[in-house]
Design a protein around this motif. Structure first.
Motif, PDB file in Angstrom:
ATOM      1  N   ASN A   1      -7.907  -5.850   5.928  1.00  0.00           N
ATOM      2  CA  ASN A   1      -6.778  -6.125   6.815  1.00  0.00           C
ATOM      3  C   ASN A   1      -7.215  -6.402   8.251  1.00  0.00           C
TER       4      ASN A   1
ATOM      5  N   ARG B   1     -10.217   3.614   1.596  1.00  0.00           N
ATOM      6  CA  ARG B   1      -9.363   3.178   2.704  1.00  0.00           C
ATOM      7  C   ARG B   1     -10.134   2.308   3.692  1.00  0.00           C
TER       8      ARG B   1
ATOM      9  N   MET C   1       0.855  -1.186   0.000  1.00  0.00           N
ATOM     10  CA  MET C   1       0.000   0.000   0.000  1.00  0.00           C
ATOM     11  C   MET C   1       0.893   1.238   0.000  1.00  0.00           C
TER      12      MET C   1
ATOM     13  N   CYS D   1      -5.290   5.773   6.224  1.00  0.00           N
ATOM     14  CA  CYS D   1      -5.806   4.695   7.069  1.00  0.00           C
ATOM     15  C   CYS D   1      -5.527   4.980   8.538  1.00  0.00           C
TER      16      CYS D   1
ATOM     17  N   MET E   1       0.285  -2.850   6.976  1.00  0.00           N
ATOM     18  CA  MET E   1      -0.176  -1.553   6.504  1.00  0.00           C
ATOM     19  C   MET E   1       0.735  -0.426   6.983  1.00  0.00           C
TER      20      MET E   1
ATOM     21  N   ASP F   1      -9.766  -1.106   2.540  1.00  0.00           N
ATOM     22  CA  ASP F   1      -8.447  -1.638   2.900  1.00  0.00           C
ATOM     23  C   ASP F   1      -8.413  -2.048   4.372  1.00  0.00           C
TER      24      ASP F   1
END
Length: 90
Positions: free
Chosen positions: A50, A43, A1, A9, A87, A46
């Motif tokens: 995750n 985001r 990322m 994030c 991340m 994402d």
């Protein structure tokens, strides 16, 4: 990322933790001030993938009258897990 995505994030997670309650994308946008709705939405995906946020099971009615998912931060152990490290949060 990419670095910008990781920074966004991190901001989203911080906003949600400070709020202390589940939030819809539009609500996060209001707190963030300078982020656009589509930036947060991307985001949030994402973060979900995750394992850092999950749907809370409650909905929020947006300004346009549509129902939106309220997201909540997934409770984490005291040390960063693999998802956070991947991340760039750990």
């Amino acid at each position: 990322m990419e670095a910008d995505a990781s920074a966004i994030c991190s901001r989203i997670i911080g906003i949600m933790k400070r709020a202390g309650q589940p939030m819809a994308v539009e609500q996060v946008m209001v707190y963030a001030g300078d982020l656009k709705k589509d930036q947060i939405w991307r985001r949030m995906s994402d973060l979900k993938n995750n394992g850092l946020v999950e749907p809370s099971g409650t909905k929020h009615k947006n300004r346009n009258g549509r129902s939106a998912i309220r997201w909540q931060v997934v409770a984490q152990e005291s040390k960063p897990d693999e998802a956070q490290q991947s991340m760039g949060f750990g």
